[in-house]
Design a protein around this motif. Structure first.
Motif, PDB file in Angstrom:
ATOM      1  N   GLU A   1       0.801  -1.225   0.000  1.00 23.19           N
ATOM      2  CA  GLU A   1       0.000   0.000   0.000  1.00 23.19           C
ATOM      3  C   GLU A   1       0.836   1.278   0.000  1.00 23.19           C
ATOM      4  OE1 GLU A   1      -0.641  -1.803   4.214  1.00 23.19           O
ATOM      5  OE2 GLU A   1       0.035  -2.442   2.223  1.00 23.19           O
ATOM      6  N   VAL A   2       2.135   1.189   0.324  1.00 24.57           N
ATOM      7  CA  VAL A   2       2.966   2.399   0.325  1.00 24.57           C
ATOM      8  C   VAL A   2       4.185   2.266  -0.581  1.00 24.57           C
ATOM      9  CG1 VAL A   2       2.253   3.116   2.637  1.00 24.57           C
ATOM     10  CG2 VAL A   2       4.267   1.647   2.377  1.00 24.57           C
ATOM     11  N   ARG A   3       4.250   1.219  -1.389  1.00 25.21           N
ATOM     12  CA  ARG A   3       5.441   0.998  -2.200  1.00 25.21           C
ATOM     13  C   ARG A   3       5.658   2.141  -3.192  1.00 25.21           C
ATOM     14  NH1 ARG A   3       4.340  -3.803  -4.006  1.00 25.21           N
ATOM     15  NH2 ARG A   3       3.528  -3.073  -6.017  1.00 25.21           N
ATOM     16  N   GLY A   4       4.593   2.642  -3.797  1.00 22.96           N
ATOM     17  CA  GLY A   4       4.742   3.751  -4.734  1.00 22.96           C
ATOM     18  C   GLY A   4       5.261   5.003  -4.052  1.00 22.96           C
ATOM     19  N   ALA A   5       4.687   5.332  -2.890  1.00 20.43           N
ATOM     20  CA  ALA A   5       5.123   6.522  -2.149  1.00 20.43           C
ATOM     21  C   ALA A   5       6.572   6.400  -1.711  1.00 20.43           C
ATOM     22  CB  ALA A   5       4.221   6.734  -0.932  1.00 20.43           C
ATOM     23  N   MET A   6       6.970   5.197  -1.288  1.00 18.88           N
ATOM     24  CA  MET A   6       8.350   4.990  -0.843  1.00 18.88           C
ATOM     25  C   MET A   6       9.326   5.196  -1.997  1.00 18.88           C
ATOM     26  SD  MET A   6       8.519   3.600   2.459  1.00 18.88           S
ATOM     27  CE  MET A   6       9.493   2.128   2.556  1.00 18.88           C
ATOM     28  N   ALA A   7       8.982   4.660  -3.173  1.00 17.08           N
ATOM     29  CA  ALA A   7       9.878   4.787  -4.315  1.00 17.08           C
ATOM     30  C   ALA A   7      10.010   6.240  -4.770  1.00 17.08           C
ATOM     31  CB  ALA A   7       9.391   3.915  -5.465  1.00 17.08           C
ATOM     32  N   THR A   8       8.934   7.021  -4.641  1.00 15.18           N
ATOM     33  CA  THR A   8       9.013   8.424  -5.068  1.00 15.18           C
ATOM     34  C   THR A   8       9.891   9.258  -4.142  1.00 15.18           C
ATOM     35  OG1 THR A   8       6.979   8.993  -3.868  1.00 15.18           O
ATOM     36  CG2 THR A   8       6.749   8.370  -6.191  1.00 15.18           C
ATOM     37  N   LEU A   9      10.217   8.730  -2.953  1.00 12.43           N
ATOM     38  CA  LEU A   9      11.140   9.445  -2.072  1.00 12.43           C
ATOM     39  C   LEU A   9      12.510   9.601  -2.724  1.00 12.43           C
ATOM     40  CD1 LEU A   9      10.340   8.005   1.476  1.00 12.43           C
ATOM     41  CD2 LEU A   9       9.954  10.334   0.669  1.00 12.43           C
ATOM     42  N   ILE A  10      12.831   8.729  -3.666  1.00 15.63           N
ATOM     43  CA  ILE A  10      14.076   8.883  -4.424  1.00 15.63           C
ATOM     44  C   ILE A  10      14.116  10.267  -5.063  1.00 15.63           C
ATOM     45  CG2 ILE A  10      15.324   8.084  -6.480  1.00 15.63           C
ATOM     46  CD1 ILE A  10      14.321   5.262  -5.835  1.00 15.63           C
TER      47      ILE A  10
END
Length: 470
Positions: A134-143
């Motif tokens: 549920e948060v994988r997309g948000a985590m990757a955008t932290l890049i």
């Protein structure tokens, strides 16, 4: 609240992406520094052609390190490989501090590029493997969020301090990364691939806290075991249908990301604003642009798992295409000495931030989310490696050729070319990109590799039956 429940994952991700903040400083550094180097009173006299090499050499050398980074990620883990990325950044900034001539700056940029390649090859893998669905997309955008923070720091600090002072600030970021990230857990997928299930469980417990469930570890174990039955061969990237589809999708997205003109605007921001002669000063305009980048990337990190990957990319590509048309028209009127240009000097100050907003809301952030989730475990490091090499070469081409085209054909030609390529990106995304929002690795792989499958994935503490039709 998702963030409250997932704070361990976010803390780990923030620490990991300090290395992309270091990458951002190397990208943004050229904007305030190149005008100083080209100034008639510069202690290191630099020509426009040398400036274009200073801006682009870092990206060119970043194509050299993804292959060893891919190998190391499989052998020693993504965490240790990411930690190694700090070494070239630290060495690069030391050389900048000692530089008395252009070749020394070239060497610094080449060395820093090695860290850039390692960071952008490994960070999407690490974040994709530690994050829950549920948060994988948000985590990757932290890049991207952290990269934009690094760029903004250069716009805010660079014009007002010496080259030595800016390098002293920049070297602190990779050092802080090493200090904080050393305490973070390794990816549970790496432990499972290396047969250390007890360490995988320990890692997952650190990442999930009270949300830890044995079923998630069982699902990971099953997926890794299935993936590892397949041999990891480079040729499989172009001979296996699902791998080939994933590679084409990502290369098309990254092509749009680079050839929409984003790299040119970020690397030459102060020079572009200076040539535009807008209402704000070039330095102040750069700070506005950097602030828009950082704010928008933070917004995108919250939208990517709500609205989905495809809608954000479509909005982003349309926005940058339109902005490129307007910016190109402004520079054309300036080139033609149009009588209307006197009343239109506000256009770059208004439209370039709109371009940056459009770019950052999707093209700057979403590709990393897709990169982190689209390939199976056994081939992921090789796929990410190839993608990063191609991205590095595309970025180098844009960074180097922008200056050449702007000097010889006109700035308006460069921006209209970017507009045309942005339209091509819209068509590509609309036709070929599947939506992966909220899906598990298993569901995404079934969609790419099979035509009609039923898979099971954990949702909200239960197991849901998900039918995937292509």
């Amino acid at each position: 609240m998702v963030f409250g429940r997932k704070w361990r994952e976010y803390a780990t991700a923030l620490s990991a992406t300090l290395i992309t903040a270091a990458a951002g400083t190397t990208v943004g550094w050229t904007s305030p520094t190149l005008p100083k180097l080209q100034d008639k009173d510069s202690l290191i006299p630099t020509t426009p052609d040398q400036s274009s090499w200073i801006a682009s050499l870092m990206i060119l050398s970043s194509a050299l390190s993804p292959i060893p980074a891919s190998y190391l990620a499989d052998r020693i883990g993504t965490k240790k490989t990411l930690l190694l990325a700090a070494i070239p950044y630290i060495l690069g900034w030391i050389l900048v501090m000692l530089a008395t001539n252009v070749p020394t700056i070239y060497a610094a940029r080449l060395i820093s590029g090695l860290g850039y390649g390692i960071a952008y090859t490994t960070a999407p893998m690490y974040l994709g493997e530690i994050a829950s669905n549920e948060v994988r997309g948000a985590m990757a955008t932290l890049i991207t969020v952290m990269s934009k923070f690094g760029i903004l720091s250069q716009y805010c600090i660079g014009p007002y301090v010496s080259m030595l002072g800016l390098a002293s600030f920049n070297i602190a970021i990779p050092i802080l990364f090493v200090v904080t990230f050393s305490a973070m857990p390794e990816s549970p997928y790496y432990y499972l691939k290396s047969g250390q299930s007890h360490l995988a469980e320990r890692s997952l417990k650190k990442l999930r806290g009270r949300d830890y469930m044995m079923e998630e570890l069982d699902s990971m174990t099953h997926l890794v075991n299935e993936n590892m039955k397949e041999k990891s061969r480079w040729k499989d990237l172009v001979t296996v249908g699902g791998n080939k589809r994933g590679l084409i999708i990502l290369l098309g997205i990254y092509f749009t990301q680079q050839f929409c003109g984003s790299t040119a605007i970020i690397s030459y921001a102060e020079q572009i604003f200076g040539a535009a002669e807008g209402g704000l000063g070039a330095r102040e305009s750069c700070i506005v642009v950097g602030s828009v980048q950082l704010l928008t990337s933070a917004i995108s990190s919250q939208l990517v798992d709500r609205l989905g990957r495809k809608p954000l990319l479509l909005v982003s590509s349309c926005g940058v295409g339109l902005a490129n048309v307007i910016i190109g028209a402004y520079f054309f009127m300036k080139y033609a000495n149009s009588e209307y240009i006197v009343n239109l000097k506000f256009i770059p100050v208004v439209v370039i931030p709109i371009f940056i907003f459009s770019y950052t809301i999707g093209l700057a952030t979403v590709p990393f989310a897709i990169t982190s989730e689209i390939f199976p475990t056994h081939i992921k490091s090789k796929a990410t490696c190839i993608i990063q090499i191609c991205v590095a070469l595309m970025t180098f081409a844009v960074t180097k050729l922008y200056q050449v085209i702007a000097d010889n054909l006109g700035t308006y030609v460069a921006f209209w070319s970017f507009a045309l390529l942005s339209v091509g990106g819209v068509i590509f995304i609309l036709m070929l990109l599947p939506e992966t929002k909220g899906q598990s690795f298993a569901a995404i792989q079934e969609r790419l590799y099979c035509s009609d499958k039923v898979v099971y994935e954990k949702r909200d503490g239960g197991v849901a039956r998900v039918r995937i039709n292509l």
